[in-house]
Design a protein around this motif. Structure first.
Motif, PDB file in Angstrom:
ATOM      1  N   ARG A 137       0.831  -1.200   0.000  1.00 49.49           N
ATOM      2  CA  ARG A 137       0.000   0.000   0.000  1.00 49.49           C
ATOM      3  C   ARG A 137       0.872   1.261   0.000  1.00 49.49           C
ATOM      4  O   ARG A 137       0.544   2.259  -0.644  1.00 49.49           O
ATOM      5  CB  ARG A 137      -0.933  -0.006   1.210  1.00 49.49           C
ATOM      6  CG  ARG A 137      -2.009  -1.076   1.137  1.00 49.49           C
ATOM      7  CD  ARG A 137      -3.044  -0.895   2.229  1.00 49.49           C
ATOM      8  NE  ARG A 137      -2.501  -1.221   3.545  1.00 49.49           N
ATOM      9  CZ  ARG A 137      -2.543  -2.432   4.090  1.00 49.49           C
ATOM     10  NH1 ARG A 137      -3.105  -3.435   3.410  1.00 49.49           N
ATOM     11  NH2 ARG A 137      -2.037  -2.652   5.280  1.00 49.49           N
ATOM     12  N   ARG A 138       1.992   1.198   0.727  1.00 54.68           N
ATOM     13  CA  ARG A 138       2.891   2.350   0.778  1.00 54.68           C
ATOM     14  C   ARG A 138       3.447   2.655  -0.618  1.00 54.68           C
ATOM     15  O   ARG A 138       3.476   3.807  -1.062  1.00 54.68           O
ATOM     16  CB  ARG A 138       4.038   2.081   1.758  1.00 54.68           C
ATOM     17  CG  ARG A 138       4.982   3.257   1.963  1.00 54.68           C
ATOM     18  CD  ARG A 138       6.115   2.874   2.904  1.00 54.68           C
ATOM     19  NE  ARG A 138       5.607   2.567   4.237  1.00 54.68           N
ATOM     20  CZ  ARG A 138       5.450   3.472   5.189  1.00 54.68           C
ATOM     21  NH1 ARG A 138       5.749   4.735   4.963  1.00 54.68           N
ATOM     22  NH2 ARG A 138       4.991   3.117   6.387  1.00 54.68           N
ATOM     23  N   HIS A 139       3.863   1.624  -1.323  1.00 55.46           N
ATOM     24  CA  HIS A 139       4.417   1.832  -2.661  1.00 55.46           C
ATOM     25  C   HIS A 139       3.351   2.295  -3.644  1.00 55.46           C
ATOM     26  O   HIS A 139       3.614   3.104  -4.543  1.00 55.46           O
ATOM     27  CB  HIS A 139       5.090   0.554  -3.151  1.00 55.46           C
ATOM     28  CG  HIS A 139       6.407   0.282  -2.503  1.00 55.46           C
ATOM     29  ND1 HIS A 139       6.896  -0.986  -2.273  1.00 55.46           N
ATOM     30  CD2 HIS A 139       7.348   1.127  -2.006  1.00 55.46           C
ATOM     31  CE1 HIS A 139       8.080  -0.900  -1.689  1.00 55.46           C
ATOM     32  NE2 HIS A 139       8.367   0.364  -1.517  1.00 55.46           N
ATOM     33  N   ALA A 140       2.124   1.784  -3.503  1.00 61.31           N
ATOM     34  CA  ALA A 140       1.028   2.251  -4.359  1.00 61.31           C
ATOM     35  C   ALA A 140       0.754   3.726  -4.096  1.00 61.31           C
ATOM     36  O   ALA A 140       0.506   4.507  -5.025  1.00 61.31           O
ATOM     37  CB  ALA A 140      -0.229   1.424  -4.109  1.00 61.31           C
ATOM     38  N   ALA A 141       0.816   4.134  -2.815  1.00 66.51           N
ATOM     39  CA  ALA A 141       0.590   5.533  -2.463  1.00 66.51           C
ATOM     40  C   ALA A 141       1.677   6.432  -3.034  1.00 66.51           C
ATOM     41  O   ALA A 141       1.398   7.519  -3.551  1.00 66.51           O
ATOM     42  CB  ALA A 141       0.523   5.679  -0.945  1.00 66.51           C
ATOM     43  N   VAL A 142       2.933   5.979  -2.958  1.00 71.03           N
ATOM     44  CA  VAL A 142       4.032   6.769  -3.518  1.00 71.03           C
ATOM     45  C   VAL A 142       3.872   6.911  -5.026  1.00 71.03           C
ATOM     46  O   VAL A 142       4.046   7.998  -5.589  1.00 71.03           O
ATOM     47  CB  VAL A 142       5.390   6.124  -3.167  1.00 71.03           C
ATOM     48  CG1 VAL A 142       6.521   6.805  -3.939  1.00 71.03           C
ATOM     49  CG2 VAL A 142       5.653   6.211  -1.675  1.00 71.03           C
ATOM     50  N   ALA A 143       3.506   5.827  -5.699  1.00 68.39           N
ATOM     51  CA  ALA A 143       3.292   5.893  -7.150  1.00 68.39           C
ATOM     52  C   ALA A 143       2.173   6.857  -7.495  1.00 68.39           C
ATOM     53  O   ALA A 143       2.249   7.610  -8.484  1.00 68.39           O
ATOM     54  CB  ALA A 143       2.981   4.493  -7.694  1.00 68.39           C
ATOM     55  N   ALA A 144       1.114   6.863  -6.681  1.00 67.71           N
ATOM     56  CA  ALA A 144      -0.002   7.768  -6.935  1.00 67.71           C
ATOM     57  C   ALA A 144       0.399   9.216  -6.679  1.00 67.71           C
ATOM     58  O   ALA A 144       0.053  10.118  -7.449  1.00 67.71           O
ATOM     59  CB  ALA A 144      -1.193   7.383  -6.055  1.00 67.71           C
ATOM     60  N   LEU A 145       1.129   9.454  -5.591  1.00 68.42           N
ATOM     61  CA  LEU A 145       1.570  10.809  -5.274  1.00 68.42           C
ATOM     62  C   LEU A 145       2.496  11.366  -6.352  1.00 68.42           C
ATOM     63  O   LEU A 145       2.429  12.550  -6.699  1.00 68.42           O
ATOM     64  CB  LEU A 145       2.300  10.813  -3.922  1.00 68.42           C
ATOM     65  CG  LEU A 145       1.425  10.707  -2.679  1.00 68.42           C
ATOM     66  CD1 LEU A 145       2.290  10.463  -1.459  1.00 68.42           C
ATOM     67  CD2 LEU A 145       0.595  11.964  -2.492  1.00 68.42           C
ATOM     68  N   LEU A 146       3.354  10.509  -6.892  1.00 70.67           N
ATOM     69  CA  LEU A 146       4.298  10.938  -7.924  1.00 70.67           C
ATOM     70  C   LEU A 146       3.659  10.992  -9.303  1.00 70.67           C
ATOM     71  O   LEU A 146       4.321  11.278 -10.299  1.00 70.67           O
ATOM     72  CB  LEU A 146       5.509  10.007  -7.947  1.00 70.67           C
ATOM     73  CG  LEU A 146       6.391  10.042  -6.698  1.00 70.67           C
ATOM     74  CD1 LEU A 146       7.446   8.951  -6.747  1.00 70.67           C
ATOM     75  CD2 LEU A 146       7.044  11.402  -6.538  1.00 70.67           C
ATOM     76  N   ARG A 147       2.346  10.689  -9.354  1.00 72.43           N
ATOM     77  CA  ARG A 147       1.578  10.733 -10.611  1.00 72.43           C
ATOM     78  C   ARG A 147       2.194   9.831 -11.682  1.00 72.43           C
ATOM     79  O   ARG A 147       2.286  10.204 -12.861  1.00 72.43           O
ATOM     80  CB  ARG A 147       1.467  12.172 -11.131  1.00 72.43           C
ATOM     81  CG  ARG A 147       0.847  13.150 -10.127  1.00 72.43           C
ATOM     82  CD  ARG A 147      -0.609  12.856  -9.884  1.00 72.43           C
ATOM     83  NE  ARG A 147      -1.150  13.651  -8.789  1.00 72.43           N
ATOM     84  CZ  ARG A 147      -2.175  14.503  -8.898  1.00 72.43           C
ATOM     85  NH1 ARG A 147      -2.772  14.656 -10.063  1.00 72.43           N
ATOM     86  NH2 ARG A 147      -2.612  15.172  -7.860  1.00 72.43           N
ATOM     87  N   VAL A 148       2.625   8.646 -11.275  1.00 75.33           N
ATOM     88  CA  VAL A 148       3.092   7.660 -12.252  1.00 75.33           C
ATOM     89  C   VAL A 148       1.860   7.181 -13.023  1.00 75.33           C
ATOM     90  O   VAL A 148       0.928   6.642 -12.430  1.00 75.33           O
ATOM     91  CB  VAL A 148       3.781   6.475 -11.558  1.00 75.33           C
ATOM     92  CG1 VAL A 148       4.249   5.447 -12.582  1.00 75.33           C
ATOM     93  CG2 VAL A 148       4.962   6.967 -10.713  1.00 75.33           C
ATOM     94  N   PRO A 149       1.817   7.378 -14.332  1.00 73.22           N
ATOM     95  CA  PRO A 149       0.567   7.129 -15.070  1.00 73.22           C
ATOM     96  C   PRO A 149       0.159   5.674 -15.224  1.00 73.22           C
ATOM     97  O   PRO A 149      -1.018   5.380 -15.413  1.00 73.22           O
ATOM     98  CB  PRO A 149       0.842   7.761 -16.446  1.00 73.22           C
ATOM     99  CG  PRO A 149       2.327   7.828 -16.552  1.00 73.22           C
ATOM    100  CD  PRO A 149       2.850   7.989 -15.169  1.00 73.22           C
ATOM    101  N   HIS A 150       1.108   4.736 -15.145  1.00 74.53           N
ATOM    102  CA  HIS A 150       0.768   3.322 -15.338  1.00 74.53           C
ATOM    103  C   HIS A 150       1.337   2.496 -14.178  1.00 74.53           C
ATOM    104  O   HIS A 150       2.506   2.657 -13.812  1.00 74.53           O
ATOM    105  CB  HIS A 150       1.344   2.784 -16.652  1.00 74.53           C
ATOM    106  CG  HIS A 150       0.969   3.602 -17.854  1.00 74.53           C
ATOM    107  ND1 HIS A 150      -0.260   3.518 -18.457  1.00 74.53           N
ATOM    108  CD2 HIS A 150       1.674   4.530 -18.551  1.00 74.53           C
ATOM    109  CE1 HIS A 150      -0.306   4.351 -19.488  1.00 74.53           C
ATOM    110  NE2 HIS A 150       0.859   4.983 -19.559  1.00 74.53           N
ATOM    111  N   VAL A 151       0.522   1.632 -13.610  1.00 71.13           N
ATOM    112  CA  VAL A 151       0.962   0.750 -12.539  1.00 71.13           C
ATOM    113  C   VAL A 151       0.650  -0.694 -12.926  1.00 71.13           C
ATOM    114  O   VAL A 151      -0.466  -1.003 -13.351  1.00 71.13           O
ATOM    115  CB  VAL A 151       0.283   1.084 -11.199  1.00 71.13           C
ATOM    116  CG1 VAL A 151       0.594   0.019 -10.151  1.00 71.13           C
ATOM    117  CG2 VAL A 151       0.740   2.459 -10.703  1.00 71.13           C
TER     118      VAL A 151
END
Length: 447
Positions: A137-151
């Motif tokens: 969840r922490r890594h998903a949150a960081v990806a979302a905060l950094l606006r990484v467009p694809h996960v």
């Protein structure tokens, strides 16, 4: 240059570039996945593979441990973990890749911020036996905060759960629900076994119930939208060039890298934070004059007027210049061992400009379990994610991070020793625009 070399050069020039990062909890198999990608895509040199085989044999392993292709530090190999961000470059006939393999331990979450800050895609690994855990969840949150467009959710070690579809489906649903709440625009779930090679480069014969792409196939085909020319044009000045030679007695140029958008000769620009205007009379790129230049080119811009411009100033089209401000509300990922506290004096680095600042308020800290905001924590410690209000000594021309990852980001630095304290993203945090009410500061801090 031989014909084959020329053909390879032309082929690489014609392919697109994808920057991506891997993340996940401890022992989820990130380094093994990366090693499998490099090995099965024929991107490993013979001497590299020989060194890995030798190291594996010395540890009593019969098969080569592909994780050693990325875990290059001695401490990483001894402990069997990833500590630092490992960058790898490889290519297939369809695309070129820059990969950041980031650590899984909680204390190294800050390293993921570094690896994912420029990524267009993040691969988040999950152990099929453990499912979604806090670090996931922490890594998903960081990806979302950094606006990484694809996960990409890579559910690894499917071989250890007998390749059962219900196990994969349950994990995929839980992660997708969580990441969607954060505003991640695109989530792709893939069941894999990095150790056995299932669905990494080649489709798995053990999971005929899965009809989607392999990891490499998805990496090769995902749309890459780093067309910075369509963004607001921004040019941070890095250096002022004044040769004052007999050949160039009056030359004055402003050198730097175009952060976004495009600049044209004849265009009216505004210099920030001063607000003065002028017209572009020339653009020099690689020793030649050009009529237009675009991100991410490094160029020298010449203006019609002799304006007082120095490193840290920002050039922008007069009709599309950002507003300047000394009060910044942002989300930060705290990356230092020392805490960040209310009232603390810091340096704020934005593009090429560094100014003094004070942390006026820390309205909230993010709780990753349920995405709630813990109000007024007083300070942020290592790996915390929280909202801050910062007052700067001089005006800054920030864009919202949602509009520009380059000119909407900044660093908070300890003025005493130069330690990076936090990575900041101006404006709203998640794409879902979860907001926190900010109370006016009454302590009277001012510059």
């Amino acid at each position: 240059m031989s014909t084959s070399t020329e053909q390879l050069t032309e082929q690489l020039a014609a392919t697109t570039l994808l920057r991506f990062a891997t993340a996940g909890s401890v022992d989820d198999g990130k380094s093994t996945l990366v090693g499998r990608l490099l090995h099965d895509s024929k991107s490993v040199l013979a001497d590299q593979l020989e060194a890995v085989e030798h190291a594996s044999r010395s540890r009593g392993q019969e098969a080569p441990d592909l994780a050693l292709l990325t875990d290059g530090l001695r401490a990483e190999r001894e402990q069997g973990i990833t500590i630092d961000v490992a960058y790898r470059y490889f290519a297939t006939p369809r695309r070129r890749f820059i990969l950041a393999d980031t650590p899984g331990h909680v204390q190294y979450t800050r390293n993921m911020v570094t690896g994912a800050s420029t990524a267009e895609l993040a691969v988040v690994l999950v152990d099929a036996r453990n499912g979604v855990v806090e670090q996931t969840r922490r890594h998903a949150a960081v990806a979302a905060l950094l606006r990484v467009p694809h996960v990409v959710l890579a559910v690894n070690k499917m071989d250890l759960v007998d390749y059962q579809e219900p196990v994969f489906a349950a994990i995929a649903e839980e992660f997708t629900t969580y990441a969607s709440e954060l505003g991640v625009p695109e989530i792709t779930a893939i069941p894999i076994s990095a150790l056995a090679g299932d669905n990494v480069v080649e489709p798995s014969a053990n999971m005929d119930w899965y009809g989607g792409p392999t990891v490499l196939e998805h990496l090769e085909t995902v749309p890459v939208s780093h067309d910075l020319t369509s963004c607001h044009a921004r040019f941070p000045v890095q250096y002022v060039i004044r040769p004052q030679t007999a050949e160039h007695p009056d030359y004055r140029g402003y050198a730097g890298q175009i952060a976004a958008g495009a600049f044209r000769v004849g265009e009216e620009i505004t210099v920030l934070p001063s607000g003065k205007t002028s017209t572009i009379t020339g653009i020099d790129a690689l020793g030649e004059s050009v009529d237009i230049a675009w991100a991410p080119q490094s160029v020298t811009i010449r203006l019609a007027d002799d304006i007082d411009i120095s490193r840290g100033d920002l050039l922008a089209p007069s009709g599309d210049a950002p507003a300047t401000t000394q009060d910044i509300e942002a989300t930060v990922c705290h990356v230092a061992d020392q805490a960040l506290a209310v009232g603390q004096r810091v340096l704020l680095k934005h593009t090429t400009r560094t100014v003094k600042a004070i942390v006026k308020e820390i309205p909230s800290r993010l709780t990753l379990d349920d995405l709630s905001q813990h109000p007024n924590p007083g300070q942020l410690v290592a790996n915390d994610i929280g909202r801050v209000v910062v007052r700067t000594a001089e005006p800054l021309a920030l864009d919202a991070y949602a509009d520009s990852r380059r000119t909407g980001s900044f660093l908070l630095i300890d003025p005493a020793d130069g330690t990076t304290l936090a990575a900041g993203m101006a404006g709203e945090s998640f794409a879902t625009t979860k907001t926190v009410t900010v109370v006016e500061d009454e302590e009277g801090w001012d510059f």
